[in-house]
Write a protein that holds these residues in place. Structure first.
Motif, PDB file in Angstrom:
ATOM      1  N   TYR A   6       0.855  -1.171   0.000  1.00 19.69           N
ATOM      2  CA  TYR A   6       0.000   0.000   0.000  1.00 19.69           C
ATOM      3  C   TYR A   6       0.896   1.226   0.000  1.00 19.69           C
ATOM      4  N   GLY A   7       0.689   2.073  -0.990  1.00 17.52           N
ATOM      5  CA  GLY A   7       1.522   3.261  -1.110  1.00 17.52           C
ATOM      6  C   GLY A   7       0.936   4.193  -2.149  1.00 17.52           C
ATOM      7  N   CYS A  11       5.319   7.146  -5.861  1.00 15.67           N
ATOM      8  CA  CYS A  11       6.334   7.112  -4.797  1.00 15.67           C
ATOM      9  C   CYS A  11       7.528   6.271  -5.253  1.00 15.67           C
ATOM     10  N   CYS A  14       8.069   3.070  -3.207  1.00 17.65           N
ATOM     11  CA  CYS A  14       7.085   2.031  -3.527  1.00 17.65           C
ATOM     12  C   CYS A  14       7.435   1.351  -4.852  1.00 17.65           C
ATOM     13  N   ASP A  32      -2.875   1.873  -4.430  1.00 20.61           N
ATOM     14  CA  ASP A  32      -2.754   3.305  -4.136  1.00 20.61           C
ATOM     15  C   ASP A  32      -3.607   3.657  -2.916  1.00 20.61           C
ATOM     16  N   ILE A  33      -2.957   4.207  -1.882  1.00 23.72           N
ATOM     17  CA  ILE A  33      -3.670   4.499  -0.636  1.00 23.72           C
ATOM     18  C   ILE A  33      -4.655   5.648  -0.776  1.00 23.72           C
ATOM     19  N   ASN A  56       4.642   9.054   8.784  1.00 23.04           N
ATOM     20  CA  ASN A  56       5.875   9.503   8.145  1.00 23.04           C
ATOM     21  C   ASN A  56       6.162  10.938   8.577  1.00 23.04           C
ATOM     22  N   THR A  87      -1.273  10.773   2.718  1.00 25.90           N
ATOM     23  CA  THR A  87       0.148  10.864   2.377  1.00 25.90           C
ATOM     24  C   THR A  87       1.033  10.922   3.623  1.00 25.90           C
ATOM     25  N   LYS A  90       3.504   6.222   6.270  1.00 25.60           N
ATOM     26  CA  LYS A  90       4.832   5.815   5.828  1.00 25.60           C
ATOM     27  C   LYS A  90       4.678   4.691   4.813  1.00 25.60           C
ATOM     28  N   ARG A  91       5.427   4.762   3.743  1.00 24.08           N
ATOM     29  CA  ARG A  91       5.254   3.840   2.635  1.00 24.08           C
ATOM     30  C   ARG A  91       6.511   3.025   2.359  1.00 24.08           C
ATOM     31  N   PRO A  92       6.260   1.848   1.778  1.00 26.23           N
ATOM     32  CA  PRO A  92       4.983   1.168   1.623  1.00 26.23           C
ATOM     33  C   PRO A  92       4.570   0.456   2.903  1.00 26.23           C
ATOM     34  N   VAL A 102       6.192  -1.923   7.617  1.00 26.17           N
ATOM     35  CA  VAL A 102       6.140  -0.528   7.183  1.00 26.17           C
ATOM     36  C   VAL A 102       7.518  -0.078   6.725  1.00 26.17           C
TER      37      VAL A 102
END
Length: 113
Positions: A6-7, A11, A14, A32-33, A56, A87, A90-92, A102
């Motif tokens: 999930y991101g 990014c 990601c 896509d989150i 994040n 946004t 924190k990704r992904p 995470v």
């Protein structure tokens, strides 16, 4: 088994994670989150698993938050803050074998195998 990441589609971290996973022979799907993820369902589970590690704090979104919103990040309204500002996540965020991971770190890569 396909790993769900999930991101954000744009990014770099990601994209790198998906590319590395696929190069190692793992199936990876980027969700896509902002557009595709049901955060109202996902966030409680993610927060229970990793807590405020999900935020994040080095993002532009974080720096642009008011002091009042930043204070919310330490309290019970963290879920609402993340729902309103995806946004900030924190990704992904990776769901792998029932575990929530995470970030694309050496630790995450080791756990995925």
């Amino acid at each position: 088994m396909t790993l769900k990441l999930y991101g954000l589609k744009n990014c770099d971290t990601c994209k790198k994670a998906v590319k590395e996973l696929e190069a190692s022979g793992r199936d990876a799907e980027l969700v896509d989150i902002r557009a595709e993820a049901d955060l109202a369902v996902k966030l409680p589970r993610w927060l229970a698993a990793v807590g405020d590690k999900l935020v994040n704090r080095s993002s532009t979104t974080w720096r642009n938050l008011s002091d009042a919103d930043k204070a919310r990040a330490g309290g019970v309204s963290l879920e609402g803050l993340l729902l309103g500002n995806p946004t900030l996540i924190k990704r992904p965020v990776i769901e792998a074998d029932g575990e929530i991971l995470v970030g694309w770190t050496a630790e995450t890569k080791a756990k995925i195998g």
